[in-house]
Design an enzyme around this catalytic site. Sequence first.
Site, short mmCIF file in Angstrom:
data_model
loop_
_atom_site.label_atom_id
_atom_site.label_comp_id
_atom_site.label_asym_id
_atom_site.label_seq_id
_atom_site.Cartn_x
_atom_site.Cartn_y
_atom_site.Cartn_z
N HIS A 80 0.82 -1.22 0.00
CA HIS A 80 0.00 0.00 0.00
C HIS A 80 0.85 1.27 0.00
CE1 HIS A 80 -4.03 -1.83 0.85
NE2 HIS A 80 -3.23 -2.86 1.06
N ASP A 134 3.72 9.08 -0.76
CA ASP A 134 2.49 8.36 -0.39
C ASP A 134 2.24 7.27 -1.42
OD1 ASP A 134 0.15 7.74 0.96
OD2 ASP A 134 -0.43 9.83 1.17
P1 ADP Z 1 -3.01 6.30 4.83
O1 ADP Z 1 -3.38 4.93 4.42
O2 ADP Z 1 -1.53 6.57 4.78
O3 ADP Z 1 -3.57 6.71 6.15
P2 ADP Z 1 -4.87 7.32 2.76
O4 ADP Z 1 -5.14 8.72 2.36
O5 ADP Z 1 -4.65 6.39 1.63
O6 ADP Z 1 -3.63 7.35 3.78
O7 ADP Z 1 -6.10 6.77 3.58
C1 ADP Z 1 -6.58 7.41 4.71
C2 ADP Z 1 -7.99 6.90 4.95
O8 ADP Z 1 -8.31 7.12 6.31
C3 ADP Z 1 -9.02 7.63 4.11
O9 ADP Z 1 -10.04 6.73 3.74
C4 ADP Z 1 -9.55 8.69 5.07
O10 ADP Z 1 -10.88 9.06 4.82
C5 ADP Z 1 -9.43 8.00 6.40
N1 ADP Z 1 -9.15 9.01 7.42
C6 ADP Z 1 -8.07 9.77 7.57
N2 ADP Z 1 -8.20 10.63 8.59
C7 ADP Z 1 -9.41 10.40 9.10
C8 ADP Z 1 -10.18 10.97 10.17
N3 ADP Z 1 -9.71 11.96 10.93
N4 ADP Z 1 -11.40 10.49 10.39
C9 ADP Z 1 -11.86 9.50 9.63
N5 ADP Z 1 -11.23 8.92 8.62
C10 ADP Z 1 -10.03 9.37 8.36
O1 F6P Z 2 -1.89 2.51 4.13
C1 F6P Z 2 -0.69 2.42 4.81
C2 F6P Z 2 -0.90 2.02 6.26
O2 F6P Z 2 0.32 1.79 6.86
C3 F6P Z 2 -1.68 0.75 6.46
O3 F6P Z 2 -0.92 -0.41 6.36
C4 F6P Z 2 -2.16 1.00 7.83
O4 F6P Z 2 -3.24 0.21 8.21
C5 F6P Z 2 -2.50 2.47 7.79
O5 F6P Z 2 -1.52 3.03 7.00
C6 F6P Z 2 -2.57 3.10 9.17
O6 F6P Z 2 -1.48 2.80 9.96
P1 F6P Z 2 -1.57 1.97 11.31
O7 F6P Z 2 -2.23 0.68 10.98
O8 F6P Z 2 -0.15 1.83 11.73
O9 F6P Z 2 -2.37 2.81 12.24
#
Ligand code: ADP
Ligand code: F6P
Length: 456
Positions: free
Chosen positions: A153, A357
């Site tokens: 991911h 990212d």
């Molecule tokens: P990562 O996997 O690194 O966290 P992504 O942008 O791919 O980054 O995914 C983040 C996911 O988590 C998105 O679906 C987003 O809506 C959710 N997310 C992030 N911050 C919040 C929050 N404060 N409340 C609810 N959902 C959140």
């Molecule tokens: O999308 C990348 C990622 O590291 C996922 O593997 C993971 O679930 C998410 O971000 C949030 O991180 P964590 O599981 O360490 O809270």
Amino acid sequence: MSRLIVVSNRLPLGENPSGGLVVALEDALRSSGGVWIGFSGEVVDDPRNELQDHPGAPFQRMSFDLNPQDHQEYYLGYSNSMLWPVCHGRPNLMHILPEYLEGYKRVNARIADLMLPHLRDGDRIWVQDYHLFPLAAELRARGVRCPIGHFLHIPFPGPADCAALPNPSELFDWLSYYDLLGFQAHRDLGAFAESARQLAEVEQLSETRLRLSGREVRAEVFPIGIDTASFIEEAKNAPDEDRARLLTGAKMMIGVDRLDYSKGIPQRFRAYQILLEQDPDLIECISFLQIAPPTRGEVEAYQDIREETEHLAGRINGQFATLNWTPIRFIHRPFPRPVLAGLYRQARIGLVTPLADGMNLVAKEYVAAQDPQDPGVLILSRFAGAAEAMPEALIINPHDPHDLADAMAEAMRMPLEERQRRHAALLQDVVEHDVGWWSATYLAALGQEAKSESVG
Ligand code: ADP
Ligand code: F6P
């Protein structure tokens, strides 16, 4: 019928969403069914030696707990203090301890042991992310023959970053036990191929096949998507009370991220400061909502980013706030998805400015949530995997606060017709390449790799 077994570090059991992986897999498993195995989130002194069932989801969920040492060495240590910084181009933030690698391997071996009694002939196993690179090797060592795929991911590191790990060639050895390796972006597939060429024993057999450490592996790009149709509906139906509370007269700019140093939040704040200095007409006309729940708080680099961002937000608010207006609202809390969808829809600008990212699902969610008649503008980092398929966003260099400040000003003043044109093109990709497309395409490719299938 062939069962899908998904394994990831994190298994969502509570209310709170926890990043892109969980959001995407929940959507994928809800439609295809299957079994999802992962860490319960519970750190206990004496974890049970079997998987625990959790009824109540449209798919089967089975969890394991971790003891404090394993949690420290496998999750906080090798996964998030070594692999995460290396994969995000920040090897300087690594904290290397020999016991981290030992703990990482030990937990992967334990997960293989826990899975074994539950596997059947005909299963397909889909391993997720960097926490579980060695899992296929461990399963194969226990006689498992069914197809095993991996999806990463996050970005794959190039040779210079990979070489900063104490065990770069072992990384490629682990990967060689998978039938299919999936990456978010062409950038990652390229970095994987180049790093393998420099640091491992590899022979390219065709565009998508290679022989890695003597084993044949298929490697391809499968850009992850969101559940676009349901997100569009959630945004349309966002509660009116939330909408009313946001009507301050100013145009809103929104950022939604885990509070991670890879997300470029301080750089974003500095750019906003430059914008307000350069363009004082925007004072009281723009408001910036940054939602950033803390994550991995036991790791020092995450404590540092929290301090740095809070300090910056305080400074900017102190410098520019008026009696009627606060420039930045910085909220450290997760929100339910329908609330987030409504907030995106209200925002004139969606800020997605990571320094690195894998994909970034927030970029796709922001686009899906817009009103096509009066859409907002997505400002997107060139270093998010999402940038490969979203050229109609305002693509910026997140390291350059002047470039980002200019994009914010341009977005604030962008004419309706241009906003509509850019949004329509972005939405088309988010609709076509949704999470259903992602999982179906990946699983079709994994299905073609069914070689010899007995579980052993
Ligand atoms: P990562 O996997 O690194 O966290 P992504 O942008 O791919 O980054 O995914 C983040 C996911 O988590 C998105 O679906 C987003 O809506 C959710 N997310 C992030 N911050 C919040 C929050 N404060 N409340 C609810 N959902 C959140
Ligand atoms: O999308 C990348 C990622 O590291 C996922 O593997 C993971 O679930 C998410 O971000 C949030 O991180 P964590 O599981 O360490 O809270």
